[in-house]
Design a protein around this motif. Structure first.
Motif, mmCIF file in Angstrom:
data_model
loop_
_atom_site.group_PDB
_atom_site.id
_atom_site.type_symbol
_atom_site.label_atom_id
_atom_site.label_comp_id
_atom_site.label_asym_id
_atom_site.label_seq_id
_atom_site.Cartn_x
_atom_site.Cartn_y
_atom_site.Cartn_z
ATOM 1 N N GLY A 260 0.788 -1.364 -0.003
ATOM 2 C CA GLY A 260 0.026 -0.083 0.237
ATOM 3 C C GLY A 260 0.923 1.191 -0.033
ATOM 4 O O GLY A 260 2.064 1.323 0.258
ATOM 5 N N LEU A 275 -3.133 0.307 -3.728
ATOM 6 C CA LEU A 275 -2.803 -1.042 -3.577
ATOM 7 C C LEU A 275 -2.280 -1.331 -4.639
ATOM 8 O O LEU A 275 -2.807 -1.333 -5.952
ATOM 9 N N THR A 326 -0.427 -2.868 6.317
ATOM 10 C CA THR A 326 0.018 -4.308 5.352
ATOM 11 C C THR A 326 -1.129 -4.966 4.963
ATOM 12 O O THR A 326 -2.268 -5.467 5.580
ATOM 13 N N PRO A 327 -1.196 -5.436 3.628
ATOM 14 C CA PRO A 327 -1.973 -6.093 2.960
ATOM 15 C C PRO A 327 -2.109 -7.731 3.780
ATOM 16 O O PRO A 327 -1.025 -8.173 4.292
ATOM 17 N N VAL A 340 -6.848 -5.243 2.541
ATOM 18 C CA VAL A 340 -5.877 -4.121 3.065
ATOM 19 C C VAL A 340 -6.982 -2.825 3.696
ATOM 20 O O VAL A 340 -7.940 -2.460 3.325
ATOM 21 N N GLY A 378 -2.156 -3.056 10.416
ATOM 22 C CA GLY A 378 -2.295 -4.248 9.810
ATOM 23 C C GLY A 378 -3.375 -5.300 10.490
ATOM 24 O O GLY A 378 -3.887 -4.969 11.560
#
Length: 525
Positions: A260, A275, A326-327, A340, A378
């Protein structure tokens, strides 16, 4: 859940067992034990889930007690480096410009590396990644390091950032002989109206893990150009910003990286609030999804008398709605999805192969002029639910979401007594019912800390709080220093590995103390 969703959940659990076996094989091939936590995400896919944890369970979690505390010297900087745990070693950076390796059982120091031996003034503000006998991490000046895991000897150090304000808040990700790390910046925090804003541009880099040589770089905005002046007469540059604040994740089957990006500092073009899906080998774009149409923000947007310095203030596009999280990759109905969170409070889910939108869920209402209410660092996926926490959302809330459609399975607000009990009760103007850290999970449990300084463990089925520990107090460190807890640290979250829960305590907003922050280790007593 409906009967269909219940059956799907069971399938998720079965798939998790298969994934667990794959993870075990991958861990062995990279020098890890199954159950280690070698990187910020816990796993390359970003699950922040430890399927091997069997000592801390819903039955034993109530008996968690403090094993040891490691205290940092008093510092201007809060503690931000989430630990990595590999075997019986714990690896992390301190706000004192040093990197540490400790024994996981006793907290005894094995070795220390001083960043000042490379260049003075650096602070570790991200979590490390441990792979192939090396420890990789970045610092506040844009250096990337590789240390020998056993001795702490410097293998290589590279100054990766061409901009003087550049830094690494992104934790490195190791994959297939390369280290991937993002670059962010504090340039947008410059309050001087005479500053020629702005010239930083975010980027994601790939480095050879053995040599530190750059293999490719992806810039998130075009090179900034002088386009005129600000009202003060200072040169105005556009576009700029779109830093990469968080760590990337990787689909190891397809060799695709997902990461991201943040907001712009100036201008209107570039891969801001996006993203990105990139080819891990070349850095080529496979797809990208921009989740905000306009977002140009810097510190002056929050100041009075900012006329002419924050063009988006009047039209509502100075939002600060980064994707700072964080994805997370997960499987639904035979498809790989990537989710995300955004600082706007929205959790987005896309088809990992095509970038097609699957679903979105608004979990908190955005704050005017900034994204503190939303999703910060996250999320976690345990094969059954996605776990997402909102920050200053009045109150911040922990959610379990159905991965198929985003339906809320349960939600638990940060407890109402968080600011009226424990050490936080002495500082009512500091305390907030808010969640800064990333979420972590293990079988049956979800871990999330709060700005109220309390670390909590939740039942993953119901959202009930099963265990609470107040960190706003003094601790005698095993290293001979006295430390003091504060807000549970962002830039990461709880780490659970081999029967121990690790928590960094000390973050903004900070609770006053004459002592530095602490790393705490808990285990079943």
């Amino acid at each position: 859940m409906s009967p269909v969703k219940t059956r799907l959940a069971a399938l998720f659990g079965a798939a998790l067992l298969v994934l667990g076996g794959t993870a075990a094989a991958a861990a062995e091939s990279s020098g890890h034990r199954f159950g280690d936590w070698p990187t910020w995400q816990g796993s390359p896919s970003g699950s922040r889930f430890n399927p091997a944890e069997h000592r801390i369970t819903p039955r034993t979690v109530g008996g968690l007690g403090l094993k040891w505390a490691f205290a940092y010297p008093k510092s201007f900087f809060p503690v931000k480096s989430q630990p990595a745990v590999v075997g019986d070693g714990v690896y992390f950076g301190g706000p004192d410009g040093k990197f540490y390796a400790l024994d996981s059982d006793s907290g005894a120091t094995r070795w220390t590396f001083d960043l000042g031996t490379v260049d003075k003034g650096g602070v570790v503000i991200d979590g490390p990644s441990v792979a192939r006998g090396k420890v990789f991490f970045g610092d506040s000046r844009g250096y990337l390091y590789a240390l020998d895991q056993r001795t702490g000897r410097l293998v290589w150090a590279k100054q990766t950032e061409p901009h003087p304000a550049g830094m690494h808040t992104s934790s490195p990700l190791y994959h297939d002989g390369h280290v991937y790390v993002g670059s962010s910046s504090g340039e947008m925090l410059n309050p001087d109206v005479k500053y020629p804003c702005c010239t930083f541009r975010g980027h994601l880099d790939s480095f050879d893990a053995d040599t530190g040589d750059l293999t490719w770089r992806y810039y998130t905005v075009p090179e900034p150009k002088a386009v005129g002046t600000w009202p003060s007469g200072a040169t105005r540059y556009e576009p700029s910003g779109a830093g990469v604040w968080s760590s990337p994740v990787v689909d190891e089957r397809t060799g695709t990286l997902y990461v991201g990006t943040g907001q712009l500092y100036s201008g209107t073009t570039g891969d801001f609030d996006s993203l990105l899906a990139l080819d891990a080998r070349t850095g080529a774009v496979r797809w990208k999804q921009q989740v905000t149409k306009a977002d140009t923000w810097r510190l002056l947007c929050g100041k009075p008398d900012n006329e002419g310095y924050c063009p988006g203030q009047k039209d509502g596009t100075a939002l600060d709605y980064d994707i700072g999280a964080t994805p997370t990759l997960f499987r639904v109905g035979g498809r790989t999805m990537v989710g995300v969170g955004q600082k706007s409070g929205v959790f987005h889910v896309f088809d990992a192969r095509t970038g097609e939108v699957s679903w979105r869920r608004q979990l908190s209402e955005p704050m005017p002029g900034g994204g503190l209410s939303g999703i910060q660092w996250g999320t976690s996926f345990d094969g059954r639910n996605l776990y997402v926490a909102t920050n200053w959302a009045n109150p911040g809330t922990l959610f379990a979401l159905d991965p198929e459609d985003g339906d809320i399975v349960w939600q638990t607000p940060s407890p109402a007594d968080g600011c009226t009990t424990g050490g936080a009760a002495q500082f009512p103007t500091v305390c907030k019912r808010a969640h800064t850290p990333a979420v972590t999970s293990s079988p049956g449990l979800v871990y999330e800390g709060s700005v109220d300084g309390k670390m909590r463990v939740y039942d993953s089925r119901t959202g009930a709080v099963l265990w609470t520990f107040d960190t706003v107090r003094d601790f005698a460190g095993v290293n001979g220093l006295t430390g003091h807890g504060s807000a549970i640290s962002g830039n990461g979250g709880a780490v659970v590995s081999h029967g121990t829960l690790y928590v960094q305590s000390g973050y903004w907003p900070s609770y006053p103390s004459d002592h530095g922050n602490v790393l705490l280790a808990f285990g079943p007593i």
